[in-house]
Motif scaffolding. Structure first.
Motif, PDB file in Angstrom:
ATOM      1  N   LEU A  27      -2.021  12.331 -18.068  1.00  0.00           N
ATOM      2  CA  LEU A  27      -2.673  13.157 -17.049  1.00  0.00           C
ATOM      3  C   LEU A  27      -1.640  13.890 -16.201  1.00  0.00           C
ATOM      4  CD1 LEU A  27      -5.503  10.710 -15.954  1.00  0.00           C
ATOM      5  CD2 LEU A  27      -5.776  12.846 -17.224  1.00  0.00           C
ATOM      6  N   MET A  28      -0.579  13.193 -15.819  1.00  0.00           N
ATOM      7  CA  MET A  28       0.444  13.813 -14.984  1.00  0.00           C
ATOM      8  C   MET A  28       1.209  14.882 -15.760  1.00  0.00           C
ATOM      9  SD  MET A  28       1.548  10.558 -12.657  1.00  0.00           S
ATOM     10  CE  MET A  28       2.284  11.470 -11.326  1.00  0.00           C
ATOM     11  N   ASP A  29       1.396  14.684 -17.064  1.00  0.00           N
ATOM     12  CA  ASP A  29       2.039  15.714 -17.894  1.00  0.00           C
ATOM     13  C   ASP A  29       1.217  17.003 -17.935  1.00  0.00           C
ATOM     14  OD1 ASP A  29       4.189  14.099 -18.499  1.00  0.00           O
ATOM     15  OD2 ASP A  29       3.447  13.536 -20.500  1.00  0.00           O
ATOM     16  N   LEU A  30      -0.096  16.876 -17.777  1.00  0.00           N
ATOM     17  CA  LEU A  30      -0.987  18.040 -17.772  1.00  0.00           C
ATOM     18  C   LEU A  30      -1.023  18.752 -16.420  1.00  0.00           C
ATOM     19  CD1 LEU A  30      -3.966  16.561 -19.810  1.00  0.00           C
ATOM     20  CD2 LEU A  30      -2.340  18.307 -20.569  1.00  0.00           C
ATOM     21  N   GLY A  31      -0.317  18.201 -15.430  1.00  0.00           N
ATOM     22  CA  GLY A  31      -0.288  18.820 -14.107  1.00  0.00           C
ATOM     23  C   GLY A  31      -1.218  18.167 -13.104  1.00  0.00           C
ATOM     24  N   LEU A  32      -1.885  17.093 -13.511  1.00  0.00           N
ATOM     25  CA  LEU A  32      -2.790  16.372 -12.616  1.00  0.00           C
ATOM     26  C   LEU A  32      -1.969  15.345 -11.836  1.00  0.00           C
ATOM     27  CD1 LEU A  32      -5.679  15.996 -15.192  1.00  0.00           C
ATOM     28  CD2 LEU A  32      -5.585  17.577 -13.263  1.00  0.00           C
ATOM     29  N   ILE A  33      -1.237  15.842 -10.845  1.00  0.00           N
ATOM     30  CA  ILE A  33      -0.323  15.005 -10.064  1.00  0.00           C
ATOM     31  C   ILE A  33      -0.750  14.986  -8.599  1.00  0.00           C
ATOM     32  CG2 ILE A  33       1.636  15.385 -11.616  1.00  0.00           C
ATOM     33  CD1 ILE A  33       2.635  17.487  -9.632  1.00  0.00           C
ATOM     34  N   PRO A  34      -0.406  13.927  -7.885  1.00  0.00           N
ATOM     35  CA  PRO A  34      -0.743  13.881  -6.458  1.00  0.00           C
ATOM     36  C   PRO A  34      -0.205  15.111  -5.726  1.00  0.00           C
ATOM     37  CG  PRO A  34      -0.028  11.736  -7.200  1.00  0.00           C
ATOM     38  CD  PRO A  34       0.224  12.689  -8.342  1.00  0.00           C
ATOM     39  N   GLY A  35      -1.063  15.679  -4.878  1.00  0.00           N
ATOM     40  CA  GLY A  35      -0.705  16.869  -4.111  1.00  0.00           C
ATOM     41  C   GLY A  35      -1.163  18.169  -4.736  1.00  0.00           C
ATOM     42  N   ALA A  36      -1.525  18.144  -6.008  1.00  0.00           N
ATOM     43  CA  ALA A  36      -1.979  19.360  -6.695  1.00  0.00           C
ATOM     44  C   ALA A  36      -3.403  19.694  -6.277  1.00  0.00           C
ATOM     45  CB  ALA A  36      -1.913  19.183  -8.207  1.00  0.00           C
ATOM     46  N   THR A  37      -3.687  20.990  -6.128  1.00  0.00           N
ATOM     47  CA  THR A  37      -5.043  21.454  -5.825  1.00  0.00           C
ATOM     48  C   THR A  37      -5.775  21.678  -7.135  1.00  0.00           C
ATOM     49  OG1 THR A  37      -4.281  22.519  -3.801  1.00  0.00           O
ATOM     50  CG2 THR A  37      -6.396  23.238  -4.672  1.00  0.00           C
ATOM     51  N   ILE A  38      -7.031  21.257  -7.161  1.00  0.00           N
ATOM     52  CA  ILE A  38      -7.825  21.322  -8.383  1.00  0.00           C
ATOM     53  C   ILE A  38      -9.197  21.888  -8.048  1.00  0.00           C
ATOM     54  CG2 ILE A  38      -8.692  18.959  -8.140  1.00  0.00           C
ATOM     55  CD1 ILE A  38      -8.263  18.685 -11.193  1.00  0.00           C
ATOM     56  N   GLN A  39      -9.801  22.599  -8.986  1.00  0.00           N
ATOM     57  CA  GLN A  39     -11.156  23.114  -8.803  1.00  0.00           C
ATOM     58  C   GLN A  39     -11.986  22.730 -10.016  1.00  0.00           C
ATOM     59  OE1 GLN A  39     -11.711  27.372  -8.834  1.00  0.00           O
ATOM     60  NE2 GLN A  39     -13.777  27.215  -8.023  1.00  0.00           N
ATOM     61  N   LEU A  40     -13.183  22.217  -9.756  1.00  0.00           N
ATOM     62  CA  LEU A  40     -14.088  21.897 -10.850  1.00  0.00           C
ATOM     63  C   LEU A  40     -14.806  23.179 -11.273  1.00  0.00           C
ATOM     64  CD1 LEU A  40     -15.390  19.780 -12.683  1.00  0.00           C
ATOM     65  CD2 LEU A  40     -17.180  19.573 -10.984  1.00  0.00           C
ATOM     66  N   VAL A  41     -14.625  23.573 -12.518  1.00  0.00           N
ATOM     67  CA  VAL A  41     -15.247  24.784 -13.045  1.00  0.00           C
ATOM     68  C   VAL A  41     -16.667  24.469 -13.515  1.00  0.00           C
ATOM     69  CG1 VAL A  41     -15.114  26.577 -14.815  1.00  0.00           C
ATOM     70  CG2 VAL A  41     -13.024  25.742 -13.707  1.00  0.00           C
ATOM     71  N   ARG A  42     -16.818  23.405 -14.309  1.00  0.00           N
ATOM     72  CA  ARG A  42     -18.150  23.036 -14.782  1.00  0.00           C
ATOM     73  C   ARG A  42     -18.136  21.658 -15.428  1.00  0.00           C
ATOM     74  NH1 ARG A  42     -19.544  25.155 -20.557  1.00  0.00           N
ATOM     75  NH2 ARG A  42     -17.478  25.323 -21.463  1.00  0.00           N
ATOM     76  N   HIS A  43     -19.330  21.066 -15.474  1.00  0.00           N
ATOM     77  CA  HIS A  43     -19.564  19.827 -16.212  1.00  0.00           C
ATOM     78  C   HIS A  43     -19.998  20.225 -17.617  1.00  0.00           C
ATOM     79  CE1 HIS A  43     -19.497  16.900 -12.871  1.00  0.00           C
ATOM     80  NE2 HIS A  43     -19.881  17.936 -12.144  1.00  0.00           N
ATOM     81  N   ILE A  44     -19.438  19.593 -18.626  1.00  0.00           N
ATOM     82  CA  ILE A  44     -19.807  19.861 -20.011  1.00  0.00           C
ATOM     83  C   ILE A  44     -20.598  18.652 -20.494  1.00  0.00           C
ATOM     84  CG2 ILE A  44     -18.979  20.426 -22.318  1.00  0.00           C
ATOM     85  CD1 ILE A  44     -16.342  21.374 -20.951  1.00  0.00           C
ATOM     86  N   SER A  45     -21.925  18.772 -20.529  1.00  0.00           N
ATOM     87  CA  SER A  45     -22.771  17.609 -20.806  1.00  0.00           C
ATOM     88  C   SER A  45     -22.631  17.043 -22.218  1.00  0.00           C
ATOM     89  CB  SER A  45     -24.246  17.893 -20.581  1.00  0.00           C
ATOM     90  OG  SER A  45     -24.509  19.121 -20.057  1.00  0.00           O
ATOM     91  N   LEU A  46     -22.560  17.884 -23.210  1.00  0.00           N
ATOM     92  CA  LEU A  46     -22.523  17.388 -24.586  1.00  0.00           C
ATOM     93  C   LEU A  46     -21.306  16.520 -24.875  1.00  0.00           C
ATOM     94  CD1 LEU A  46     -23.747  20.524 -26.538  1.00  0.00           C
ATOM     95  CD2 LEU A  46     -25.037  18.471 -25.981  1.00  0.00           C
ATOM     96  N   SER A  47     -20.177  16.867 -24.316  1.00  0.00           N
ATOM     97  CA  SER A  47     -18.960  16.102 -24.590  1.00  0.00           C
ATOM     98  C   SER A  47     -18.597  15.144 -23.464  1.00  0.00           C
ATOM     99  CB  SER A  47     -17.789  17.057 -24.833  1.00  0.00           C
ATOM    100  OG  SER A  47     -17.528  17.801 -23.653  1.00  0.00           O
ATOM    101  N   GLN A  48     -19.462  15.053 -22.436  1.00  0.00           N
ATOM    102  CA  GLN A  48     -19.184  14.173 -21.297  1.00  0.00           C
ATOM    103  C   GLN A  48     -17.804  14.460 -20.719  1.00  0.00           C
ATOM    104  OE1 GLN A  48     -21.288  11.707 -19.846  1.00  0.00           O
ATOM    105  NE2 GLN A  48     -22.715  12.981 -20.959  1.00  0.00           N
TER     106      GLN A  48
END
Length: 75
Positions: A27-48
């Motif tokens: 997750l951290m390699d993908l840029g999901l690190i503490p302090g990063a700003t994130i925006q939820l674009v959408r929920h994808i129901s079929l693939s959870q």
């Protein structure tokens, strides 16, 4: 609050990433690190999954992994 709890269009700052070292590292390699700003674009129901924007990248994250990411909503 976890990343999986965000609503479409909400912005948040990542506070921490939990999980086993392998999951956390991926997750951290993908840029999901503490302090990063994130925006939820959408929920994808079929693939959870969730589609998110972080650091000029658009990612798809499984809901199981999204529950490992603690976020704080920003206004």
């Amino acid at each position: 609050m976890h990343l999986s709890d965000l609503s479409k269009g909400q912005h948040a700052v990542i506070r921490s990433v939990a999980g086993a070292n392998e999951e956390k590292g991926r997750l951290m390699d993908l840029g999901l690190i503490p302090g990063a700003t994130i925006q939820l674009v959408r929920h994808i129901s079929l693939s959870q999954s969730l589609q998110v924007d972080v650091k000029r990248a658009r990612l798809v994250v499984r809901k199981g992994l999204a529950k490992l990411i603690d976020v704080q909503v920003v206004s």
